[in-house]
Design a protein around this motif. Sequence first.
Motif, PDB file in Angstrom:
ATOM      1  N   ASP A 120       0.830  -1.217   0.000  1.00 46.83           N
ATOM      2  CA  ASP A 120       0.000   0.000   0.000  1.00 46.83           C
ATOM      3  C   ASP A 120       0.859   1.260   0.000  1.00 46.83           C
ATOM      4  N   PHE A 121       1.965   1.208   0.753  1.00 49.86           N
ATOM      5  CA  PHE A 121       2.870   2.351   0.823  1.00 49.86           C
ATOM      6  C   PHE A 121       3.497   2.623  -0.550  1.00 49.86           C
ATOM      7  N   LYS A 122       3.971   1.554  -1.207  1.00 49.94           N
ATOM      8  CA  LYS A 122       4.584   1.706  -2.535  1.00 49.94           C
ATOM      9  C   LYS A 122       3.562   2.214  -3.553  1.00 49.94           C
ATOM     10  N   GLN A 123       2.317   1.729  -3.433  1.00 46.29           N
ATOM     11  CA  GLN A 123       1.260   2.161  -4.349  1.00 46.29           C
ATOM     12  C   GLN A 123       0.964   3.648  -4.180  1.00 46.29           C
ATOM     13  N   GLU A 124       0.954   4.117  -2.935  1.00 50.03           N
ATOM     14  CA  GLU A 124       0.687   5.541  -2.693  1.00 50.03           C
ATOM     15  C   GLU A 124       1.828   6.410  -3.217  1.00 50.03           C
ATOM     16  N   LEU A 125       3.067   5.954  -3.064  1.00 44.19           N
ATOM     17  CA  LEU A 125       4.200   6.686  -3.637  1.00 44.19           C
ATOM     18  C   LEU A 125       4.031   6.831  -5.152  1.00 44.19           C
ATOM     19  N   LYS A 126       3.587   5.739  -5.775  1.00 41.79           N
ATOM     20  CA  LYS A 126       3.409   5.742  -7.232  1.00 41.79           C
ATOM     21  C   LYS A 126       2.269   6.674  -7.646  1.00 41.79           C
ATOM     22  N   GLU A 127       1.145   6.579  -6.929  1.00 38.36           N
ATOM     23  CA  GLU A 127      -0.018   7.407  -7.270  1.00 38.36           C
ATOM     24  C   GLU A 127       0.267   8.890  -7.075  1.00 38.36           C
ATOM     25  N   GLN A 128       1.001   9.214  -6.028  1.00 36.13           N
ATOM     26  CA  GLN A 128       1.310  10.618  -5.738  1.00 36.13           C
ATOM     27  C   GLN A 128       2.553  11.111  -6.470  1.00 36.13           C
ATOM     28  N   GLU A 129       3.199  10.196  -7.218  1.00 38.02           N
ATOM     29  CA  GLU A 129       4.418  10.520  -7.978  1.00 38.02           C
ATOM     30  C   GLU A 129       5.511  11.070  -7.070  1.00 38.02           C
ATOM     31  N   ILE A 130       5.677  10.402  -5.925  1.00 37.52           N
ATOM     32  CA  ILE A 130       6.702  10.794  -4.960  1.00 37.52           C
ATOM     33  C   ILE A 130       7.926   9.895  -5.134  1.00 37.52           C
ATOM     34  N   LYS A 131       9.085  10.510  -5.252  1.00 41.73           N
ATOM     35  CA  LYS A 131      10.328   9.759  -5.413  1.00 41.73           C
ATOM     36  C   LYS A 131      10.945   9.474  -4.051  1.00 41.73           C
ATOM     37  N   LEU A 132      11.250   8.192  -3.778  1.00 42.38           N
ATOM     38  CA  LEU A 132      11.919   7.801  -2.538  1.00 42.38           C
ATOM     39  C   LEU A 132      13.362   7.444  -2.858  1.00 42.38           C
ATOM     40  N   THR A 133      14.295   8.125  -2.199  1.00 36.13           N
ATOM     41  CA  THR A 133      15.724   7.909  -2.458  1.00 36.13           C
ATOM     42  C   THR A 133      16.395   7.339  -1.218  1.00 36.13           C
ATOM     43  N   LEU A 134      17.122   6.225  -1.377  1.00 34.88           N
ATOM     44  CA  LEU A 134      17.871   5.603  -0.281  1.00 34.88           C
ATOM     45  C   LEU A 134      19.363   5.663  -0.586  1.00 34.88           C
ATOM     46  N   PRO A 135      20.213   5.840   0.429  1.00 28.19           N
ATOM     47  CA  PRO A 135      21.663   5.894   0.195  1.00 28.19           C
ATOM     48  C   PRO A 135      22.213   4.500  -0.125  1.00 28.19           C
ATOM     49  N   GLU A 136      23.260   4.449  -0.918  1.00 29.72           N
ATOM     50  CA  GLU A 136      23.838   3.159  -1.304  1.00 29.72           C
ATOM     51  C   GLU A 136      24.426   2.411  -0.103  1.00 29.72           C
ATOM     52  N   ASP A 137      24.948   3.161   0.886  1.00 27.38           N
ATOM     53  CA  ASP A 137      25.617   2.504   2.007  1.00 27.38           C
ATOM     54  C   ASP A 137      24.666   2.111   3.137  1.00 27.38           C
ATOM     55  N   ILE A 138      23.348   2.223   2.914  1.00 35.38           N
ATOM     56  CA  ILE A 138      22.403   1.902   3.979  1.00 35.38           C
ATOM     57  C   ILE A 138      22.481   0.433   4.390  1.00 35.38           C
ATOM     58  N   LYS A 139      22.907  -0.405   3.458  1.00 31.96           N
ATOM     59  CA  LYS A 139      23.031  -1.849   3.741  1.00 31.96           C
ATOM     60  C   LYS A 139      24.264  -2.174   4.582  1.00 31.96           C
ATOM     61  N   ASP A 140      25.122  -1.170   4.806  1.00 36.01           N
ATOM     62  CA  ASP A 140      26.376  -1.401   5.531  1.00 36.01           C
ATOM     63  C   ASP A 140      26.244  -1.269   7.047  1.00 36.01           C
ATOM     64  N   PHE A 141      25.018  -1.071   7.535  1.00 34.26           N
ATOM     65  CA  PHE A 141      24.829  -0.854   8.965  1.00 34.26           C
ATOM     66  C   PHE A 141      23.809  -1.827   9.548  1.00 34.26           C
ATOM     67  N   ASN A 142      24.140  -2.351  10.731  1.00 34.28           N
ATOM     68  CA  ASN A 142      23.233  -3.218  11.480  1.00 34.28           C
ATOM     69  C   ASN A 142      22.832  -2.536  12.789  1.00 34.28           C
ATOM     70  N   LEU A 143      21.614  -2.833  13.243  1.00 38.18           N
ATOM     71  CA  LEU A 143      21.128  -2.297  14.505  1.00 38.18           C
ATOM     72  C   LEU A 143      20.782  -3.443  15.452  1.00 38.18           C
ATOM     73  N   PHE A 144      21.064  -3.237  16.744  1.00 32.72           N
ATOM     74  CA  PHE A 144      20.655  -4.205  17.766  1.00 32.72           C
ATOM     75  C   PHE A 144      19.455  -3.599  18.495  1.00 32.72           C
ATOM     76  N   ILE A 145      18.257  -3.942  18.015  1.00 33.91           N
ATOM     77  CA  ILE A 145      17.034  -3.276  18.481  1.00 33.91           C
ATOM     78  C   ILE A 145      15.865  -4.259  18.463  1.00 33.91           C
ATOM     79  N   THR A 146      14.681  -3.756  18.875  1.00 32.94           N
ATOM     80  CA  THR A 146      13.437  -4.513  18.710  1.00 32.94           C
ATOM     81  C   THR A 146      12.895  -4.185  17.314  1.00 32.94           C
ATOM     82  N   GLY A 147      13.115  -5.078  16.375  1.00 28.57           N
ATOM     83  CA  GLY A 147      12.807  -4.836  14.964  1.00 28.57           C
ATOM     84  C   GLY A 147      11.389  -4.396  14.663  1.00 28.57           C
TER      85      GLY A 147
END
Length: 391
Positions: free
Chosen positions: A244-271
């Motif tokens: 639903d979130f992806k569909q709303e981005l598409k309908e509203q023509e909103i661009k979502l940009t993520l950094p390339e290095d986002i996969k380089d970090f881990n978190l120790f949290i309650t997911g």
Amino acid sequence: MKNKLNLDILLENIDGIAYRCLNDKHWTMLFMTSGVERILGYKAEEFINNKELSFPDIYHPDDITRVSKEVEMAIDNKTFFTIEYRVKHKKGHYIYVWEQGIGIFENDELVALEGYICDITIRKLTEMELMEIVEKQAKELLKKKEGEIERANFQRILELTKGMAHELKNPLTLTLNSYQILRAEIFRKEQRLEKIETLLSVMRDANKRINDIVETIDLTFRSVSNVKEIFNVKKLVDKSMTIDFKQELKEQEIKLTLPEDIKDFNLFITGPNFIQALKNILKNSINAIKEAKESIKKEIKVSIEVNKTNQALLIKIHDTGIGISEDYVKNITLPFFSSTSQKTGGGLGLAIAKFLLQNDKIDISFKSDIGHWTEVTLNIPKERWRHSDGD
């Protein structure tokens, strides 16, 4: 002549006060129905052209500044203002009233304000009494359970619960008052279909708001967890982006940009908690962009960096939405914060996000340029993250 007579009869019999006034410092009344005498003890002619006193003269001193700001903001945005405040009865006691009004423009020039005021004292006192009972029972339970649960967590739950009640109150009040006006309109001999459709639209919007609040609460507490594990940041972001979130981005023509290095970090949290908090933040960004001007560049940009001073990991979500004022930035995650007059999506969703993140000692903060952008920063302490390569 007959139509005017029917309208006069309707106005004099509504359970409240219909009015027309100037937008001057006295809000000089030009027209006022006799309902003012039933509610406040004053005759309408005492207010007309400020003959005996002006309407602001009977405002509670603690409310007048807030009321003025909300009316002014609504006029600037050419939207309805909906406010609750206290006014002094002729006998000397204060009562609570609910008011909805709008600026009347001719050739793009403000000529008057028109609106409706009703007495909500009984409802307000009932709410306050119920709130006192809830707080008293919660405190008693807290005292009994002190050895079983962490006091701070219980207090946060109490504040959040009160916030939920507050968020639900506004659309419920809007629905109730729209219903009362609609009922009077339906019994008119000559119905105004445009007026009826407007009232139905207000009620539909209020109902949608109630459903959104209930859904937010349901989804949030269905996902609450206390189990901490290691999660990759990229995977957490991916899980927060539902179909639903992806569909709303598409309908509203909103661009979502993520950094390339986002996969380089881990978190120790309650997911699950982090994912739901992120959903609430992103939903708020979408709503803010939807409220912004059509000409803007519609974009949500996520960035990630390490604070060199304290080694905290900073995840920033920047949107090009309507933005929020400095006062709202300070209060936006408070459970009692209401964003009605701000026309942005803050309030309960962000209060819940803050609540969910606190368990992992993750701080949430905001920066904004009103009318242009908002940036949400998640400050993750150094003991809660590490590089995914094990450094």
